[in-house]
Design a protein around this motif. Structure first.
Motif, PDB file in Angstrom:
ATOM      1  N   ARG A  89      27.584  40.610  36.423  1.00 56.90           N
ATOM      2  CA  ARG A  89      27.073  39.714  37.452  1.00 56.90           C
ATOM      3  C   ARG A  89      27.499  40.257  38.803  1.00 56.90           C
ATOM      4  O   ARG A  89      28.604  40.763  38.952  1.00 56.90           O
ATOM      5  CB  ARG A  89      27.660  38.297  37.307  1.00 56.90           C
ATOM      6  CG  ARG A  89      26.843  37.377  36.464  1.00 56.90           C
ATOM      7  CD  ARG A  89      27.254  37.486  35.029  1.00 56.90           C
ATOM      8  NE  ARG A  89      26.663  36.383  34.267  1.00 56.90           N
ATOM      9  CZ  ARG A  89      26.125  36.543  33.102  1.00 56.90           C
ATOM     10  NH1 ARG A  89      26.063  37.724  32.546  1.00 56.90           N
ATOM     11  NH2 ARG A  89      25.627  35.523  32.435  1.00 56.90           N
ATOM     12  N   ASP A 148      33.288  34.284  34.831  1.00 59.55           N
ATOM     13  CA  ASP A 148      33.730  33.026  34.227  1.00 59.55           C
ATOM     14  C   ASP A 148      34.835  32.375  35.055  1.00 59.55           C
ATOM     15  O   ASP A 148      34.854  31.157  35.237  1.00 59.55           O
ATOM     16  CB  ASP A 148      34.223  33.251  32.797  1.00 59.55           C
ATOM     17  CG  ASP A 148      33.108  33.568  31.818  1.00 59.55           C
ATOM     18  OD1 ASP A 148      31.927  33.303  32.144  1.00 59.55           O
ATOM     19  OD2 ASP A 148      33.413  34.085  30.732  1.00 59.55           O
ATOM     20  N   ALA A 161      33.292  30.871  38.118  1.00 57.80           N
ATOM     21  CA  ALA A 161      32.549  29.665  37.737  1.00 57.80           C
ATOM     22  C   ALA A 161      33.507  28.495  37.519  1.00 57.80           C
ATOM     23  O   ALA A 161      33.232  27.368  37.944  1.00 57.80           O
ATOM     24  CB  ALA A 161      31.724  29.920  36.476  1.00 57.80           C
ATOM     25  N   ASP A 162      34.642  28.748  36.870  1.00 57.72           N
ATOM     26  CA  ASP A 162      35.632  27.686  36.660  1.00 57.72           C
ATOM     27  C   ASP A 162      36.141  27.138  37.989  1.00 57.72           C
ATOM     28  O   ASP A 162      36.342  25.935  38.141  1.00 57.72           O
ATOM     29  CB  ASP A 162      36.809  28.193  35.823  1.00 57.72           C
ATOM     30  CG  ASP A 162      36.455  28.389  34.359  1.00 57.72           C
ATOM     31  OD1 ASP A 162      35.418  27.856  33.917  1.00 57.72           O
ATOM     32  OD2 ASP A 162      37.216  29.093  33.667  1.00 57.72           O
ATOM     33  N   HIS A 210      33.506  24.695  39.686  1.00 61.69           N
ATOM     34  CA  HIS A 210      33.220  23.383  39.082  1.00 61.69           C
ATOM     35  C   HIS A 210      33.881  22.283  39.902  1.00 61.69           C
ATOM     36  O   HIS A 210      34.991  22.453  40.414  1.00 61.69           O
ATOM     37  CB  HIS A 210      33.742  23.309  37.644  1.00 61.69           C
ATOM     38  CG  HIS A 210      32.902  24.052  36.671  1.00 61.69           C
ATOM     39  ND1 HIS A 210      31.615  23.698  36.370  1.00 61.69           N
ATOM     40  CD2 HIS A 210      33.166  25.145  35.927  1.00 61.69           C
ATOM     41  CE1 HIS A 210      31.123  24.532  35.483  1.00 61.69           C
ATOM     42  NE2 HIS A 210      32.041  25.427  35.208  1.00 61.69           N
TER      43      HIS A 210
END
Length: 124
Positions: free
Chosen positions: A35, A93, A96-97, A100
């Protein structure tokens, strides 16, 4: 937030994002799993004066390859990001965490509570 996905044959999917404030970024999801965050720190369509976003107002766009219209609705001819951050899957990841609104453990706790209540309702 406005999200516009674009398929790039042989590469993956480029997700163009524009915030309510007009800030633009893109997320490139490659077939390999990598990504990339592509960031343009300049604001939206009025980023730079002149056609194509180059030079003073009224100036002609510099010569070069033609570009496709902007996915943001304005053909500003300047979809090249200023910054590209390449992320490995685990790094994506982790980011992304962080983004949130509630941490994963909190969201899991809510789901566990719902499952417990549903189980109790089914038993009664």
């Amino acid at each position: 937030m406005e999200l516009v996905p674009s398929t790039i044959p042989g590469v993956g999917v480029l997700h163009h994002c524009r915030t309510r404030r007009g800030q633009r970024l893109s997320v490139l999801v490659e077939h390999s799993g990598t990504r990339s965050l592509l960031v343009d720190p300049r604001p939206g369509p009025d980023r730079r004066p002149g056609p194509g976003g180059h030079g003073p107002p009224g100036a002609a766009a510099p010569p070069g390859p033609s570009r496709s219209p902007s996915p943001y609705g304005a053909d500003d001819g300047d979809d090249v990001p200023s910054v590209r951050l390449i992320l490995e899957p685990d790094e994506a990841d982790q980011i992304a965490d962080l983004l949130h609104t509630r941490p994963i453990p909190d969201r899991l706790a809510v789901l566990e509570d719902r499952i417990t209540r549903l189980t109790e309702e089914l038993r009664s």
